[in-house]
Every structure is written in C-alpha cells, then in structure tokens.
Scaffold this active site. Structure first.
Site, PDB file in Angstrom:
ATOM      1  N   GLU A  94       9.462 -11.388   0.331  1.00  0.00           N
ATOM      2  CA  GLU A  94      10.288 -10.696  -0.650  1.00  0.00           C
ATOM      3  C   GLU A  94      11.414 -11.556  -1.220  1.00  0.00           C
ATOM      4  OE1 GLU A  94       9.404  -6.159   0.910  1.00  0.00           O
ATOM      5  OE2 GLU A  94      11.470  -6.907   0.995  1.00  0.00           O
ATOM      6  N   GLU A 106       2.897  -4.805   2.603  1.00  0.00           N
ATOM      7  CA  GLU A 106       3.805  -3.786   3.154  1.00  0.00           C
ATOM      8  C   GLU A 106       3.708  -2.535   2.306  1.00  0.00           C
ATOM      9  OE1 GLU A 106       7.928  -4.683   3.844  1.00  0.00           O
ATOM     10  OE2 GLU A 106       7.478  -6.659   4.676  1.00  0.00           O
TER      11      GLU A 106
END
EC number: 3.2.1.21
Length: 453
Positions: free
Chosen positions: A177, A362
């Site tokens: 991320e 995710e």
C-alpha cells in the site's frame, strides 16, 4: 455452528465456483501480530510514533501484539485448518536489520526461515511482502521515505531477506500500500511518521516507487520470479452533481489510485496530480521511471471501501474533503461497496496490467466481535465475503485474469493508530490472554473450501 443459525452464516460459494488453480488465502503483517519486543527486533518508527502522546488509541503499540513470534506454529495451523492455499505475511525490516542497514539480526532471519518452512510443511504457499510499514527508526532519523537513499537501503534489505527465504516463497511483493506509506503518513499525518508536509509527501510518493523498482531489480538478480506490487484502492465518487465535486473526486482518484499504477506501468504520473505535487517533487524525478517500471509478474489489489468526495472551497491543493455516505458501514466507518472491487480489477487490467495476473491481496471488514457462549458469530463478515467474492466471480466471468483472493485478516490484531479495538480477524484474539477463538467466518470458509469447519 449451532442449529438454526441464519443463512448468512454460510458462504454462498465453493471451490468449484472458481477456475482451476484459483488460490484462497488469508493475510497478516509483521508489526501488527509478531510483537516487536521479541527476538532482537529493532525499534521502528511505529514504536516511536506510538510512544508520542495523542498518536495512537490509548498509546497502544505493537510491542506484544498477538505474540505471533512465539505462537506462529498454532497460528499456521489455523490457516491450514480453514482450508486456505496460501498465507500472505510480511517480513519486518526492523527485525531483520535493526539499524536499517549493516549487519542483520540473525535471530530475525532465523524466524522467517522457520515461518516459511512451517508454511511449506502445512501445504501452504508463502506469499511474502517485504514492507508493511515498520521502517527502522535509524532510517527515519535520516529522513525515511523523504530521503532518496531509502531506495538503495530497501534494495539491500530485499536482497538480504530473499537470499535467506527467496528459494521457498511462492510470490514476493515489495511494498504494501504505497498510498499509506506516502500520502496517509506524510500529508495527512495519520500514520507514522505523522507528517503533514506537502514536500515530504511528494518525495515519499516518488521514493516509495523508486524503492519498489530497486528491490524488484535486486530480487531479479537473485534469479527470482513471481514478483509483484501490492497497491490499495478506494472508489472515489462525487458527493453531489457539482463540477467541483467531480473535479475533487477525480483528483482523489489520481492521488490514491492512478499515481502508483501510472508510475509502474505507464512510466508517468497523472498530470492532474502533478499540478499540485510537481513543484515539490525531487529534481529530475522523470529519469527514475525506467527503474520504477521494472517488470512485475502480477498486481495485488487491496480493496475495502468507497469514499464520497466534495470540494472543500479552499483553493489549496488538493482542495477536497470526504463526505459521509449513505451505505451500511463497517466498524471503521467505511462504506460497504463491493462493486468497487469489480471496478478496480477490470479497470486495472484494461488500463495498466493488460493481462498480467491479478490477486485480491486484501479484502475484509472490522466489526465489534465478542465471544458469547464460547463462539464468535460474525454474520456481517460472512455477508461481506459473499458479496465481494461475488464481484470477483463477476470479473472473472468477464475475462479478468484474477488468480486468487486473500482475506484480511487471519487474526484480530494491532490496527495501527486505532489500537486494538478494530477487529478484522477471522480468528478472535483475547488481548489479555492472547487466546485464539475461530469466528463463524473462519468455520464458514472451512466448509466452503474443504467441506468442514
């Protein structure tokens, strides 16, 4: 599961509903579960961020977390027993290199050796991520992600880790991320190092991708393949019909979604974002795209929510704000919008990755899970899984090359600045006793994947 449990306690799919070879998994990250006070782990900027009053809920940190450092064997049993094919984990830069560079902590490397061997012994495919936000404090002292030298240090770390475990991991990703590493942490100030500085943010937005490229090159030099990038996405919708809201939502999409894929796959940053960040970017940043664009073998998509965006009237970049939306929300106050997952899978494939394998690395939700009668019923999470997996199946049906789905997360854990209240786990953790209790969602996954649970 008790008799008469609601239908939502079942998952609406089985393996047969997905293509042959499609992998199911669950994920964690090092700082959130391991316990940074164990095994010679160095201090990270999350330890110092949490030690500063006001930064985290009740000053909570990851010093003990879930004590996965000592309980990893039984935790891997939980992954295996739910019928998962893979386990996505991260290595801790601070555990491997307490000073951020120089001499490794052999106890840290030994831990990841044991962990990867433990996965293989249980028939689990190790999906490794090199960085999930725990920057060694000595590197933070010299500028961290604002310092261009971070890219070389990260490549060195990647080489050290993968010389030890790279022969046994199924896939390897560089940085989890990048938006959180750069924007959330250097412009919004909500994660370590907690800066609110546009110059620092612009440099971090670039250096995080330069580090990704350098580490990818370092792993290629070791003969590794199946290397990827894991980016997070939020669906940005205008809060109203005004041109200002449309502009603001487009810019939010640029900062959050288009910047990182543009840099890696198209060799350019979006022009609308550069209008604001350009004056603060490192000189000659354009020359780095050859490194940033080092070829990857797959893309990881982390997806949780959408945001409604409006202009804030300030005329100061980025001049936008979030507006509360009408959809049902998780305990994080995030709207549940499964259609966004389908959007990003198909959008990324069409505009950037163009046929490369995609993994949902995710996807999950936080809820206020409690033990009652020795059980943890979490029907909202099962419904969340059903709806999002339905969107994955829809994308596959349209030809998208989705190769796997990885649920966040295996365990309730340290949720960064929010402490231990936000429970994302398929397995409940009592943070006083550290006892693990599989939730109804874990049992439902077991039934869907292996016919038991």
């Amino acid at each position: 599961m008790s008799e008469g449990a609601p239908e939502t306690m079942q998952l609406a799919f089985s393996r047969a509903d997905f293509p042959p070879g499609f992998v199911f998994g669950t994920a964690t990250s090092a700082y959130q579960i391991e316990g940074s006070r164990f095994g010679g782990c160095g201090t990270s900027h999350w330890d110092t961020f949490a030690a500063t009053p006001g930064n985290t809920m009740r000053g909570e940190n990851g010093a003990t977390a879930c004590d996965h450092y000592h309980r990893w064997e039984s935790d891997l049993d939980l992954v295996r027993d739910a019928g998962f094919d893979c386990y996505r984990f991260s290595t801790s830069w601070a555990r491997v290199l307490p000073e951020g560079q120089g001499r490794p902590n052999e106890a840290g490397l030994d831990f990841y050796d044991r962990l990867v061997d433990g996965m293989r012994a249980r028939g689990l495919k190790p999906f490794a991520t090199l960085y999930h936000w725990d920057l060694p404090a000595p590197l933070a002292d010299i500028g961290g992600w604002t310092n261009r030298d971070i890219a070389a240090r990260f490549a060195d770390y990647a080489e050290i880790v993968m010389k030890r475990i790279g022969d046994r991991v199924e896939t390897a990703a560089t940085i989890n991320e990048p938006w959180c590493v750069a924007w959330l942490s250097h412009f919004m100030g909500l994660h370590a190092p907690g800066l609110r500085d546009i110059r620092a943010a612009a440099r971090a937005m670039h250096h995080v991708l330069l580090a990704h490229g350098r580490a990818t090159q370092a792993m290629r030099a070791l003969g590794m393949d199946n290397l990827g990038l894991v980016t997070n996405f939020e669906y940005a919708a205008p809060a109203d019909d005004s041109p200002e809201a449309a502009r603001a939502a487009r810019l939010y999409d640029g900062i959050y979604n288009r910047w990182f894929l543009g840099g890696v796959f198209n060799g350019a940053y979006p022009e609308d974002v550069l209008e604001g960040l350009g004056p603060h970017m490192p000189k000659g940043f354009e020359q780095d795209f050859a490194t940033i664009g080092a070829p990857v073998d797959w893309l990881g998509i982390n997806y949780y929510t959408r945001k409604l965006i409006a202009g804030d009237g300030s005329n100061r970049f980025p001049a936008l704000k979030e507006v509360e939306g009408p959809l049902p929300k998780t305990l994080m106050d995030w709207e549940i919008f499964p259609e966004g997952l389908h959007h990003f899978i198909t959008w990324a494939d069409r505009n950037y990755t163009k046929g490369l394998p995609i993994y949902v690395t995710e996807n999950g939700m936080a809820s206020a899970d409690r033990i009652a009668g020795g059980r943890v019923d979490d029907p909202a999470r099962i419904d969340f899984l059903n709806r999002h997996l339905g969107e994955v199946r829809r994308a596959i049906g349209e030809g998208a090359p989705v190769k796997g789905y990885i649920a966040w997360s295996l365990l309730d854990n340290y949720e960064w600045s929010l402490g231990y209240d936000k429970r994302f786990g398929l397995v409940h953790v009592d943070f006083d006793t550290l006892q693990r209790t599989p939730k109804a969602s874990w049992h439902a996954l077991g039934r869907a994947l292996v016919g038991q649970g």
